[in-house]
Design a protein around this motif. Structure first.
Motif, PDB file in Angstrom:
ATOM      1  N   ARG A  68      59.512  39.305  29.817  1.00 38.93           N
ATOM      2  CA  ARG A  68      59.588  40.022  31.103  1.00 38.93           C
ATOM      3  C   ARG A  68      58.449  41.012  31.232  1.00 38.93           C
ATOM      4  N   ILE A  69      58.137  41.713  30.149  1.00 38.71           N
ATOM      5  CA  ILE A  69      57.033  42.682  30.191  1.00 38.71           C
ATOM      6  C   ILE A  69      55.703  41.957  30.363  1.00 38.71           C
ATOM      7  N   GLN A  70      55.538  40.797  29.724  1.00 43.64           N
ATOM      8  CA  GLN A  70      54.309  40.028  29.899  1.00 43.64           C
ATOM      9  C   GLN A  70      54.155  39.530  31.331  1.00 43.64           C
ATOM     10  N   ILE A  71      55.266  39.179  31.970  1.00 48.41           N
ATOM     11  CA  ILE A  71      55.203  38.780  33.379  1.00 48.41           C
ATOM     12  C   ILE A  71      54.713  39.950  34.230  1.00 48.41           C
ATOM     13  N   MET A  72      55.207  41.154  33.940  1.00 46.81           N
ATOM     14  CA  MET A  72      54.755  42.333  34.687  1.00 46.81           C
ATOM     15  C   MET A  72      53.280  42.635  34.432  1.00 46.81           C
ATOM     16  N   VAL A  73      52.817  42.435  33.204  1.00 47.39           N
ATOM     17  CA  VAL A  73      51.397  42.635  32.897  1.00 47.39           C
ATOM     18  C   VAL A  73      50.547  41.643  33.675  1.00 47.39           C
ATOM     19  N   CYS A  74      50.987  40.398  33.719  1.00 44.29           N
ATOM     20  CA  CYS A  74      50.248  39.394  34.489  1.00 44.29           C
ATOM     21  C   CYS A  74      50.251  39.726  35.975  1.00 44.29           C
ATOM     22  N   ALA A  75      51.363  40.227  36.479  1.00 42.89           N
ATOM     23  CA  ALA A  75      51.426  40.619  37.888  1.00 42.89           C
ATOM     24  C   ALA A  75      50.490  41.793  38.168  1.00 42.89           C
ATOM     25  N   CYS A  76      50.436  42.757  37.255  1.00 46.29           N
ATOM     26  CA  CYS A  76      49.502  43.878  37.422  1.00 46.29           C
ATOM     27  C   CYS A  76      48.060  43.395  37.427  1.00 46.29           C
ATOM     28  N   SER A  77      47.754  42.457  36.555  1.00 45.71           N
ATOM     29  CA  SER A  77      46.383  41.949  36.514  1.00 45.71           C
ATOM     30  C   SER A  77      46.042  41.148  37.768  1.00 45.71           C
ATOM     31  N   VAL A  78      47.030  40.469  38.344  1.00 48.68           N
ATOM     32  CA  VAL A  78      46.799  39.775  39.620  1.00 48.68           C
ATOM     33  C   VAL A  78      46.514  40.782  40.721  1.00 48.68           C
ATOM     34  N   GLY A  79      47.264  41.892  40.741  1.00 47.98           N
ATOM     35  CA  GLY A  79      47.016  42.931  41.738  1.00 47.98           C
ATOM     36  C   GLY A  79      45.637  43.549  41.602  1.00 47.98           C
ATOM     37  N   ILE A  80      45.214  43.788  40.382  1.00 50.68           N
ATOM     38  CA  ILE A  80      43.878  44.353  40.161  1.00 50.68           C
ATOM     39  C   ILE A  80      42.801  43.347  40.537  1.00 50.68           C
ATOM     40  N   ALA A  81      42.989  42.097  40.138  1.00 47.78           N
ATOM     41  CA  ALA A  81      41.995  41.066  40.460  1.00 47.78           C
ATOM     42  C   ALA A  81      41.877  40.862  41.969  1.00 47.78           C
ATOM     43  N   SER A  82      43.006  40.913  42.679  1.00 47.07           N
ATOM     44  CA  SER A  82      42.931  40.729  44.133  1.00 47.07           C
ATOM     45  C   SER A  82      42.359  41.954  44.838  1.00 47.07           C
ATOM     46  N   SER A  83      42.546  43.121  44.268  1.00 45.34           N
ATOM     47  CA  SER A  83      42.010  44.331  44.896  1.00 45.34           C
ATOM     48  C   SER A  83      40.491  44.387  44.807  1.00 45.34           C
ATOM     49  N   PHE A  84      39.984  44.074  43.646  1.00 48.90           N
ATOM     50  CA  PHE A  84      38.546  44.210  43.430  1.00 48.90           C
ATOM     51  C   PHE A  84      37.787  42.899  43.561  1.00 48.90           C
ATOM     52  N   GLY A  85      38.487  41.776  43.721  1.00 45.05           N
ATOM     53  CA  GLY A  85      37.819  40.483  43.837  1.00 45.05           C
ATOM     54  C   GLY A  85      37.167  40.048  42.535  1.00 45.05           C
ATOM     55  N   THR A  86      37.765  40.443  41.410  1.00 40.53           N
ATOM     56  CA  THR A  86      37.197  40.114  40.109  1.00 40.53           C
ATOM     57  C   THR A  86      38.261  39.457  39.235  1.00 40.53           C
ATOM     58  N   PRO A  87      38.341  38.131  39.249  1.00 40.73           N
ATOM     59  CA  PRO A  87      39.362  37.479  38.440  1.00 40.73           C
ATOM     60  C   PRO A  87      39.166  37.694  36.942  1.00 40.73           C
ATOM     61  N   ILE A  88      37.940  37.777  36.495  1.00 42.92           N
ATOM     62  CA  ILE A  88      37.696  38.018  35.072  1.00 42.92           C
ATOM     63  C   ILE A  88      38.123  39.431  34.704  1.00 42.92           C
ATOM     64  N   GLY A  89      37.958  40.370  35.616  1.00 42.14           N
ATOM     65  CA  GLY A  89      38.418  41.735  35.375  1.00 42.14           C
ATOM     66  C   GLY A  89      39.924  41.797  35.228  1.00 42.14           C
ATOM     67  N   GLY A  90      40.648  41.004  36.005  1.00 43.79           N
ATOM     68  CA  GLY A  90      42.091  40.931  35.877  1.00 43.79           C
ATOM     69  C   GLY A  90      42.523  40.353  34.540  1.00 43.79           C
ATOM     70  N   VAL A  91      41.802  39.342  34.076  1.00 47.28           N
ATOM     71  CA  VAL A  91      42.099  38.750  32.773  1.00 47.28           C
ATOM     72  C   VAL A  91      41.811  39.761  31.666  1.00 47.28           C
ATOM     73  N   MET A  92      40.711  40.487  31.781  1.00 46.72           N
ATOM     74  CA  MET A  92      40.374  41.491  30.771  1.00 46.72           C
ATOM     75  C   MET A  92      41.417  42.604  30.751  1.00 46.72           C
ATOM     76  N   TYR A  93      41.923  42.982  31.920  1.00 51.76           N
ATOM     77  CA  TYR A  93      42.981  44.000  31.973  1.00 51.76           C
ATOM     78  C   TYR A  93      44.241  43.505  31.278  1.00 51.76           C
ATOM     79  N   ALA A  94      44.611  42.263  31.528  1.00 46.09           N
ATOM     80  CA  ALA A  94      45.809  41.708  30.882  1.00 46.09           C
ATOM     81  C   ALA A  94      45.635  41.662  29.370  1.00 46.09           C
ATOM     82  N   LEU A  95      44.463  41.282  28.907  1.00 46.18           N
ATOM     83  CA  LEU A  95      44.212  41.261  27.469  1.00 46.18           C
ATOM     84  C   LEU A  95      44.238  42.659  26.875  1.00 46.18           C
ATOM     85  N   GLU A  96      43.713  43.617  27.608  1.00 41.40           N
ATOM     86  CA  GLU A  96      43.670  44.990  27.120  1.00 41.40           C
ATOM     87  C   GLU A  96      45.071  45.598  27.009  1.00 41.40           C
TER      88      GLU A  96
END
Length: 99
Positions: A68-96
């Motif tokens: 459940r927490i990993q799903i929330m992390v992935c959702a947060c990274s989707v929100g960040i990626a959609s805000s800034f238009g950087t899909p790799i940035g969203g992946v890096m956030y999820a990994l971090e």
């Protein structure tokens, strides 16, 4: 949400919160108020992920707290990626945040 407050924050992830967040954001941006997109996008993506995880198809994922927490992390990274238009940035956030 990520640090373990997920079970206590369920009212903040309801459909009514999503409706209020979307309506308030539309009014604020339409009215010309200086509102940032990043926070609301992350919150909206977390609400959508939480509501989708309530479906019967995802019941096995919902039983495990770490998933459940990993799903929330992935959702947060989707929100960040959609805000800034950087899909790799969203992946890096999820990994971090998970590592």
């Amino acid at each position: 949400v990520i640090s373990g407050f997920y079970d206590k924050m369920k009212p903040a992830l309801s459909i009514w919160t999503l409706a209020a967040k979307c309506f308030g954001l539309m009014c604020a941006i339409g009215g010309g108020l200086p509102v940032g997109w990043e926070g609301p996008n992350v919150h909206i993506s977390c609400i959508i992920a939480h509501q989708l995880s309530r479906l019967q198809f995802f019941r096995l994922l919902r039983k495990d707290r770490s998933l459940r927490i990993q799903i929330m992390v992935c959702a947060c990274s989707v929100g960040i990626a959609s805000s800034f238009g950087t899909p790799i940035g969203g992946v890096m956030y999820a990994l971090e945040t998970t590592g």
